[in-house]
Design a protein around this motif. Sequence first.
Motif, mmCIF file in Angstrom:
data_model
loop_
_atom_site.group_PDB
_atom_site.id
_atom_site.type_symbol
_atom_site.label_atom_id
_atom_site.label_comp_id
_atom_site.label_asym_id
_atom_site.label_seq_id
_atom_site.Cartn_x
_atom_site.Cartn_y
_atom_site.Cartn_z
ATOM 1 N N GLY A 5 10.275 12.950 7.554
ATOM 2 C CA GLY A 5 9.104 12.665 6.764
ATOM 3 C C GLY A 5 9.364 11.617 5.749
ATOM 4 N N ASP A 6 10.027 10.544 6.122
ATOM 5 C CA ASP A 6 10.316 9.544 5.133
ATOM 6 C C ASP A 6 9.792 8.185 5.514
ATOM 7 N N ASP A 7 10.313 7.161 4.861
ATOM 8 C CA ASP A 7 9.925 5.770 5.042
ATOM 9 C C ASP A 7 8.559 5.491 4.449
ATOM 10 N N ASP A 8 8.563 4.859 3.315
ATOM 11 C CA ASP A 8 7.306 4.443 2.722
ATOM 12 C C ASP A 8 6.809 3.200 3.414
ATOM 13 N N ALA A 9 5.516 3.087 3.514
ATOM 14 C CA ALA A 9 4.930 1.854 4.009
ATOM 15 C C ALA A 9 4.803 0.904 2.848
ATOM 16 N N ASP A 10 4.994 -0.381 3.082
ATOM 17 C CA ASP A 10 4.933 -1.344 2.000
ATOM 18 C C ASP A 10 3.809 -2.339 2.223
ATOM 19 N N GLU A 11 2.640 -1.819 2.470
ATOM 20 C CA GLU A 11 1.508 -2.700 2.599
ATOM 21 C C GLU A 11 0.254 -2.025 2.118
ATOM 22 N N ASP A 12 -0.700 -2.791 1.647
ATOM 23 C CA ASP A 12 -2.037 -2.270 1.352
ATOM 24 C C ASP A 12 -3.017 -3.398 1.261
ATOM 25 N N THR A 13 -4.044 -3.222 0.413
ATOM 26 C CA THR A 13 -5.168 -4.099 0.530
ATOM 27 C C THR A 13 -5.856 -4.326 -0.771
ATOM 28 N N ILE A 51 -14.350 -6.654 6.871
ATOM 29 C CA ILE A 51 -13.402 -5.886 6.078
ATOM 30 C C ILE A 51 -12.165 -6.733 5.817
ATOM 31 N N GLU A 52 -11.755 -6.808 4.575
ATOM 32 C CA GLU A 52 -10.505 -7.480 4.227
ATOM 33 C C GLU A 52 -9.458 -6.420 3.911
ATOM 34 N N ASP A 53 -8.342 -6.455 4.645
ATOM 35 C CA ASP A 53 -7.282 -5.486 4.396
ATOM 36 C C ASP A 53 -5.990 -6.219 4.052
ATOM 37 N N ASP A 54 -4.863 -5.542 4.196
ATOM 38 C CA ASP A 54 -3.573 -6.145 3.844
ATOM 39 C C ASP A 54 -3.262 -7.398 4.643
ATOM 40 N N HIS A 55 -3.844 -7.514 5.812
ATOM 41 C CA HIS A 55 -3.447 -8.567 6.746
ATOM 42 C C HIS A 55 -4.513 -9.634 6.967
ATOM 43 N N GLY A 56 -5.656 -9.513 6.344
ATOM 44 C CA GLY A 56 -6.685 -10.518 6.534
ATOM 45 C C GLY A 56 -8.075 -9.922 6.614
ATOM 46 N N THR A 57 -8.967 -10.651 7.234
ATOM 47 C CA THR A 57 -10.363 -10.255 7.334
ATOM 48 C C THR A 57 -10.688 -9.864 8.768
ATOM 49 N N HIS A 58 -11.422 -8.782 8.917
ATOM 50 C CA HIS A 58 -11.727 -8.244 10.244
ATOM 51 C C HIS A 58 -13.209 -7.906 10.338
#
Length: 363
Positions: free
Chosen positions: A33-41, A71-78
């Motif tokens: 149950g580990d590993d943080d994600a390092d992305e958001d929006t 929608i704009e998220d961590d990776h761009g617009t969708h």
Amino acid sequence: MTTAPAEEKNRFLQLLSVVAIGTLALSACGDNGDDDADEDTDTEVTDADSNGDDNDAEDNGDDAEAGGLTIEDDHGTHEIPETPESIGAFDNRSFRTLEAFGVELSVAARSLMDEQTHGYATDEDILDTGNHREPDLEQIIAAEPDLIINGQRYSQYYEDIIDVTESAGYDTVVLEFDEAVNDPDTFIEGLIEKTEKLGEVFGEQETAQEIIDEFEAEVDRVTELYDGESTVMGLMTSGGDIQYLAPGTGRTIGPLFNAFDLVPALEQDAEDEAHGDDISVEAIADANPDWLLVTDRDARLDSDDPDYQPADELLAESPALQEVTAVQEGNIVYTPDDMYLTEDIQAYTEFLRDFADALEDAQ
């Protein structure tokens, strides 16, 4: 939703399995149950082409039926469909919120879920991609998703998910809202923003706001009740050991130091931000914190293990800790048992409520 004939699809899946296996040659987290994600929006949702005329709608065909949400998220617009027919979810911070929205999933990381917390966990109709250590992304191919909510432990597989869906010829939108949550300086705002944006994606703004209102009420209580002087230490227990969660980093407790300007009883840089650092009970005693904020990592992961020792027992049975102010005065607040598996806005609402109640009682 169209489906290829069985023989053709089997051959297709065999070919794609080569792609999936190749792209999954990543280093995976070695813990359950580990590993943080390092992305958001920093996300922004607008109505696209809402003023278009009927002729435009006829010309656009399927695009008009998609609803025109941008929608704009961590990776761009969708651009996402208004009513996606198949939805996947691999972000453990989002599972409970999606359930509150009544979202039906076709594929998800059910092995990351807690059966006592998530209704999705035991739904065999939802294809299971497994936990984040060895995910089975071929299950995504079988589900043919229009929309995927990804994040946190699965964020390391974002590109692989994109590759798999594109290789299958699917026009799948993959969204991640993690960046602000993973930054200790914007942690509170990040949880709120993630919930807001999920509400907008699924047209559940009212339910999202109810979740946010509960959370903000407890944030305000802790902000008002904490005296700004009492020292605080974050700890995690696992496998009978006690780990130190450094302020501003780490799991569960670390970001709260930034959010509420908590005074650290011990200022020590983190070596392992995901699992906490080794610390002796003597070092805890020397730091003498006024408050202990504690996460029991094994409360749901290993509670059936006969050797499992709850966090409160570990602290109570340590002679070196009995003179610590927090122990003597009962100023110990434990996160919910499912916190390590969820780390969602609901878990933090519950924990902050308990913390605020304890602060109030201590006055």
